[in-house]
Design a protein around this motif. Structure first.
Motif, mmCIF file in Angstrom:
data_model
loop_
_atom_site.group_PDB
_atom_site.id
_atom_site.type_symbol
_atom_site.label_atom_id
_atom_site.label_comp_id
_atom_site.label_asym_id
_atom_site.label_seq_id
_atom_site.Cartn_x
_atom_site.Cartn_y
_atom_site.Cartn_z
ATOM 1 N N THR A 157 0.847 -1.192 0.000
ATOM 2 C CA THR A 157 0.000 0.000 0.000
ATOM 3 C C THR A 157 0.887 1.250 0.000
ATOM 4 O OG1 THR A 157 -1.507 -1.279 1.365
ATOM 5 C CG2 THR A 157 -1.942 1.089 1.182
ATOM 6 N N PHE A 158 0.654 2.132 -0.962
ATOM 7 C CA PHE A 158 1.446 3.357 -1.050
ATOM 8 C C PHE A 158 0.580 4.556 -0.675
ATOM 9 C CE2 PHE A 158 5.340 2.836 -4.051
ATOM 10 C CZ PHE A 158 5.646 1.616 -3.500
ATOM 11 N N ILE A 159 1.110 5.421 0.169
ATOM 12 C CA ILE A 159 0.457 6.715 0.401
ATOM 13 C C ILE A 159 1.456 7.783 0.002
ATOM 14 C CG2 ILE A 159 -0.590 8.275 2.075
ATOM 15 C CD1 ILE A 159 -1.589 5.853 3.560
ATOM 16 N N PHE A 160 1.106 8.513 -1.042
ATOM 17 C CA PHE A 160 2.025 9.390 -1.731
ATOM 18 C C PHE A 160 1.580 10.835 -1.521
ATOM 19 C CE2 PHE A 160 3.602 11.456 -5.595
ATOM 20 C CZ PHE A 160 4.853 10.876 -5.774
ATOM 21 N N VAL A 161 2.505 11.677 -1.104
ATOM 22 C CA VAL A 161 2.167 13.085 -0.894
ATOM 23 C C VAL A 161 2.741 13.918 -2.024
ATOM 24 C CG1 VAL A 161 2.796 15.088 0.484
ATOM 25 C CG2 VAL A 161 1.862 13.096 1.591
ATOM 26 N N THR A 162 1.941 14.782 -2.603
ATOM 27 C CA THR A 162 2.463 15.658 -3.649
ATOM 28 C C THR A 162 1.617 16.924 -3.752
ATOM 29 O OG1 THR A 162 3.106 15.815 -5.976
ATOM 30 C CG2 THR A 162 1.112 14.580 -5.498
ATOM 31 N N HIS A 163 2.206 17.962 -4.358
ATOM 32 C CA HIS A 163 1.408 19.159 -4.653
ATOM 33 C C HIS A 163 1.173 19.242 -6.161
ATOM 34 C CE1 HIS A 163 5.624 20.421 -5.090
ATOM 35 N NE2 HIS A 163 5.156 21.069 -6.122
ATOM 36 N N ASP A 164 1.655 18.226 -6.886
ATOM 37 C CA ASP A 164 1.595 18.220 -8.334
ATOM 38 C C ASP A 164 0.377 17.414 -8.777
ATOM 39 O OD1 ASP A 164 1.876 17.648 -11.017
ATOM 40 O OD2 ASP A 164 4.043 17.370 -10.920
ATOM 41 N N GLN A 165 -0.669 18.115 -9.270
ATOM 42 C CA GLN A 165 -1.923 17.420 -9.580
ATOM 43 C C GLN A 165 -1.777 16.438 -10.739
ATOM 44 O OE1 GLN A 165 -3.959 18.480 -12.408
ATOM 45 N NE2 GLN A 165 -2.625 20.141 -13.071
ATOM 46 N N GLU A 166 -0.873 16.748 -11.681
ATOM 47 C CA GLU A 166 -0.676 15.815 -12.797
ATOM 48 C C GLU A 166 -0.094 14.502 -12.309
ATOM 49 O OE1 GLU A 166 1.327 16.866 -16.554
ATOM 50 O OE2 GLU A 166 0.824 18.917 -15.973
ATOM 51 N N GLU A 167 0.886 14.632 -11.387
ATOM 52 C CA GLU A 167 1.506 13.455 -10.794
ATOM 53 C C GLU A 167 0.441 12.626 -10.076
ATOM 54 O OE1 GLU A 167 5.717 13.827 -9.439
ATOM 55 O OE2 GLU A 167 4.756 13.771 -7.479
ATOM 56 N N ALA A 168 -0.423 13.313 -9.318
ATOM 57 C CA ALA A 168 -1.470 12.629 -8.571
ATOM 58 C C ALA A 168 -2.419 11.892 -9.514
ATOM 59 C CB ALA A 168 -2.247 13.636 -7.726
ATOM 60 N N LEU A 169 -2.835 12.572 -10.588
ATOM 61 C CA LEU A 169 -3.791 11.962 -11.514
ATOM 62 C C LEU A 169 -3.191 10.750 -12.210
ATOM 63 C CD1 LEU A 169 -5.400 15.127 -13.159
ATOM 64 C CD2 LEU A 169 -6.484 13.523 -11.573
ATOM 65 N N SER A 170 -1.904 10.835 -12.573
ATOM 66 C CA SER A 170 -1.323 9.760 -13.371
ATOM 67 C C SER A 170 -0.988 8.525 -12.537
ATOM 68 C CB SER A 170 -0.072 10.251 -14.097
ATOM 69 O OG SER A 170 0.960 10.473 -13.173
ATOM 70 N N MET A 171 -0.797 8.671 -11.236
ATOM 71 C CA MET A 171 -0.328 7.529 -10.454
ATOM 72 C C MET A 171 -1.376 6.891 -9.552
ATOM 73 S SD MET A 171 3.279 9.138 -9.294
ATOM 74 C CE MET A 171 4.060 7.647 -8.745
ATOM 75 N N SER A 172 -2.360 7.659 -9.111
ATOM 76 C CA SER A 172 -3.153 7.215 -7.965
ATOM 77 C C SER A 172 -4.353 6.356 -8.325
ATOM 78 C CB SER A 172 -3.681 8.431 -7.208
ATOM 79 O OG SER A 172 -2.728 9.455 -7.210
ATOM 80 N N ASP A 173 -4.703 5.426 -7.415
ATOM 81 C CA ASP A 173 -6.024 4.809 -7.458
ATOM 82 C C ASP A 173 -7.037 5.812 -6.921
ATOM 83 O OD1 ASP A 173 -5.080 2.348 -8.402
ATOM 84 O OD2 ASP A 173 -4.444 1.795 -6.388
ATOM 85 N N ARG A 174 -6.723 6.380 -5.781
ATOM 86 C CA ARG A 174 -7.604 7.409 -5.214
ATOM 87 C C ARG A 174 -6.774 8.611 -4.763
ATOM 88 N NH1 ARG A 174 -11.663 5.450 -0.810
ATOM 89 N NH2 ARG A 174 -9.935 4.138 -0.101
ATOM 90 N N ILE A 175 -7.408 9.774 -4.812
ATOM 91 C CA ILE A 175 -6.743 11.017 -4.441
ATOM 92 C C ILE A 175 -7.530 11.679 -3.310
ATOM 93 C CG2 ILE A 175 -6.046 13.325 -5.225
ATOM 94 C CD1 ILE A 175 -5.981 12.178 -8.084
ATOM 95 N N ALA A 176 -6.827 12.058 -2.242
ATOM 96 C CA ALA A 176 -7.450 12.877 -1.203
ATOM 97 C C ALA A 176 -6.945 14.300 -1.420
ATOM 98 C CB ALA A 176 -7.069 12.372 0.180
ATOM 99 N N VAL A 177 -7.837 15.187 -1.857
ATOM 100 C CA VAL A 177 -7.430 16.575 -2.086
ATOM 101 C C VAL A 177 -7.577 17.327 -0.774
ATOM 102 C CG1 VAL A 177 -7.783 18.650 -3.463
ATOM 103 C CG2 VAL A 177 -8.284 16.407 -4.447
ATOM 104 N N MET A 178 -6.467 17.918 -0.315
ATOM 105 C CA MET A 178 -6.474 18.606 0.977
ATOM 106 C C MET A 178 -6.336 20.101 0.797
ATOM 107 S SD MET A 178 -4.366 16.129 3.561
ATOM 108 C CE MET A 178 -4.837 17.127 4.973
ATOM 109 N N ASN A 179 -7.020 20.832 1.671
ATOM 110 C CA ASN A 179 -6.919 22.285 1.676
ATOM 111 C C ASN A 179 -7.166 22.759 3.096
ATOM 112 O OD1 ASN A 179 -6.788 24.964 0.779
ATOM 113 N ND2 ASN A 179 -9.013 25.046 0.532
#
Lengths: 258, 369
Positions: free
Chosen positions: B193-215
């Motif tokens: 199981t990978f939990i990946f942190v990024t601020h790059d939305q393209e990176e998030a879209l291309s790699m993730s099964d699910r994305i938690a968008v935080m603000n």
């Protein structure tokens, strides 16, 4: 052109006394003189053949060794508290640690006579260790704190996330990361302690004597070339230490700011 | 993936976790469930709390309130070294006084799993493509290779969860793309199981099964990459993930598919689908999000197409290979339209030209106002 000449003159003058002492230690005459009358190693033989001189050499070496270990360990603990725990009044605390650098040594000597007599340690080896630690801590502290500030705290977190318990992390990650700083502290405080005269003069007695203080009192009493031989040996030893320091860490370590 | 997540027991549960530092709330009542073998990304701008959340999972921070459960057991207060959680640091934090082999072997030795250690270390180095680098110092290898060492070091102990804190952010674009693909492959091969942190939305879209968008310390949306892009639930998500057109609208009434909306500059109210339970009723002010690539442009003289249509002026246009993006000014505000472009066609609409802007009503996402 004149400034250049002055600069060269100063540079030549600085090591000149050392050169003269070293040269005069090879005299064959029975008194201290320069230029020397004849060349011989008799004063070195006398130094190394004298139980008294070897005893004070041993005392000084042991004192410097214990002092260096205690100072470095204490400095490491202090630096760890200041850097890693962002201690309140950390800078005030650092300034206090560094005061022996600026405080007049004669005053420290007098204060230490009073303090050590109170403790019953005047004229004892234990008393000298205490005083030498106080005097060497400023020199031991700076390299350690500089190394700790440079070390990446994420390394310790990385070790923890890999399952290393705190002690394992400390021995395998935290300490090696500041190893150059520790080596510098050890060597530097050793040299300072080994050469210390001013404060130690006040505190030696019939039961304990250090090499540099013995040299000093010999100078007052006689002008035997054995002093030149002892001094030359000290110069050689100190130069070796500095050479090792330079090879291991690089001398610019002392000059750099934190 | 998102569906299986709700079926089986999640491997990691973040349960209403809050973290406060001296009165400021870095993480605010975050709840997330992560399924075994999933690739989840925490996406958000810097200071949104994603790194703090990650540090609480790793055990370097303790939640002010709430719980973190691993396979159903509360581990919120366990020290980092007792958790089966790996972490790849942003600056990698490789041990500088050890060679590659000893860096990788560190975790196995620390956890006293020395049986077959040599084989495990060599296998994992092979997996990340670093055979033959065993005796290299970490200072003697390239940035990409250092990434791989950090990854191998965290993977070799087969942690339950691997946390990755923006590990690619320091690399140049080309190497980053390459390592994104490789990270994904390694995640699939190991099943960790990978939990990946990024601020790059393209990176998030291309790699993730699910994305938690935080603000601002909160999770605004937790959904699949496709869902996040096509059905943003808040204005922040719509704007942060990809480019979008956000337009103010009014709900005129409800109908069978969703709501009928009126927008300034569009003559006819139009019907758009709503997600279930959106709670939007007649008279509400809402926002609509339309991705630029769903916009169609046509000459102003054309008959009006079906779907929402309005007119606007071309302000500027920029060519980016296969598409041209027009910046437009309209009664509904500034809009972006990205239209396909093929060689030999030329720009059909010069700057200043009045054009007809339209889109299909069902590509509209409604966001509560």
């Amino acid at each position: 052109m004149t400034t250049r000449a002055i600069a060269i003159a100063v540079l030549l003058f600085l090591p000149l006394p050392i050169v003269i002492v070293v040269l005069s230690s090879f005299t064959s005459a029975g008194y201290l003189s320069f230029p020397i009358k004849g060349v011989s190693l008799r004063w070195y033989a006398e130094f190394l053949g004298s139980a008294d001189w070897l005893k004070v050499l041993g005392t000084s070496a042991l004192l410097a060794l214990i002092g260096a270990l205690v100072s470095t360990a204490a400095s490491f603990a202090a630096a760890w508290a200041v850097v890693r725990h962002e201690m309140r009044f950390g800078t005030t605390y650092e300034t206090i640690l560094l005061t022996p650098l600026i405080f007049p040594h004669a005053a420290i000597g007098v204060i230490m006579i009073v303090t050590l007599s109170g403790l019953g340690w005047l004229g004892t080896f234990t008393g000298l260790i205490l005083v030498h630690c106080i005097l060497t801590i400023p020199y031991a502290y700076r390299p350690v704190v500089a190394a700790l500030r440079k070390a990446d705290p994420a390394l310790e977190e990385a070790a923890a996330s890999l399952g290393a318990r705190p002690w394992r992390t400390f021995w395998l990650v935290s300490l090696p990361a500041v190893r150059p700083g520790l080596v510098t502290s050890l060597l530097f405080s050793f040299i300072i302690s080994f050469d210390e005269v001013t404060v130690t003069m006040f505190l030696v007695g019939p039961f304990v004597m250090t090499l540099p203080v013995q040299v000093f009192s010999e100078v007052l009493e006689s002008a035997s070339p054995i002093i030149a031989a002892v001094s030359a040996a000290l110069v050689l030893f100190t130069s070796l230490m500095v050479f090792v320091l330079d090879k291991v860490i690089g001398i610019q370590f002392f000059v750099e700011r934190d | 993936m998102p569906d299986t997540a709700t079926l089986s027991q999640p491997i990691l549960q973040i349960d209403a976790v809050t973290k406060e530092f001296d009165g400021t709330t870095a993480v605010d009542r975050v709840t997330l469930d992560v399924a075994e073998g999933e690739f989840v990304t925490l996406l958000g701008p810097s200071g949104c709390g994603k790194s703090t959340l990650l540090r609480m999972m790793a055990g370097f921070e303790t939640p002010t309130s709430g719980r973190i459960l691993m396979r159903g057991e509360d581990m919120s207060k366990d020290p980092a070294y007792e958790r089966e959680i790996g972490l790849v640091f942003q600056n990698l934090a490789l041990f500088p006084h050890m060679n590659v082999y000893d860096n990788v072997a560190f975790g196995l030795r620390a956890r006293k799993r020395t049986e077959g250690l040599d084989r495990k270390v060599r296998d994992i180095l092979a997996l990340v493509g670093l055979e033959g680098f065993e005796t290299r110092r970490t200072g003697q290898i390239s940035g990409g290779q250092r990434q791989r060492v950090a990854l191998a070091r965290s993977l070799v102990t087969s942690p339950d969860v691997l946390l990755l804190d923006e590990p690619l952010s320091a690399l140049d674009l080309k190497l980053r793309r390459q390592l994104q693909v490789e990270l994904k492959r390694i995640q699939k091969e190991t099943g960790i199981t990978f939990i990946f942190v990024t601020h790059d939305q393209e990176e998030a879209l291309s790699m993730s099964d699910r994305i938690a968008v935080m603000n601002a310390g909160r999770v605004e949306q937790f959904s699949s990459a496709v869902e996040t892009y096509h059905h943003p639930q808040t204005r922040f998500v719509a704007q942060f993930v990809g480019e979008t057109n956000l337009v103010e609208a009014r709900a005129v009434s409800r109908d069978a598919v969703g709501a009928v909306l009126a927008v300034d500059g569009i003559d006819q109210p139009f019907s758009v689908p709503l997600v279930e339970g959106s709670g939007i009723g007649a008279g509400d002010s809402v926002w609509i999000s339309i991705r630029p690539e769903y916009m169609t442009l046509g000459p102003n003289t054309d008959p009006a197409p079906t779907g929402p249509t309005l007119t606007g002026q071309v302000v500027s246009h920029s060519f980016s290979g296969s598409t041209v993006t027009y910046a437009l000014d309209s009664a509904a505000g500034p809009l972006l339209a990205q239209v396909p472009f093929r060689a030999g066609e030329g720009h059909p609409f010069p700057n200043g030209e009045t054009v007809q802007i339209s889109w299909a009503a069902d590509t509209t996402t409604v966001i509560p106002g």
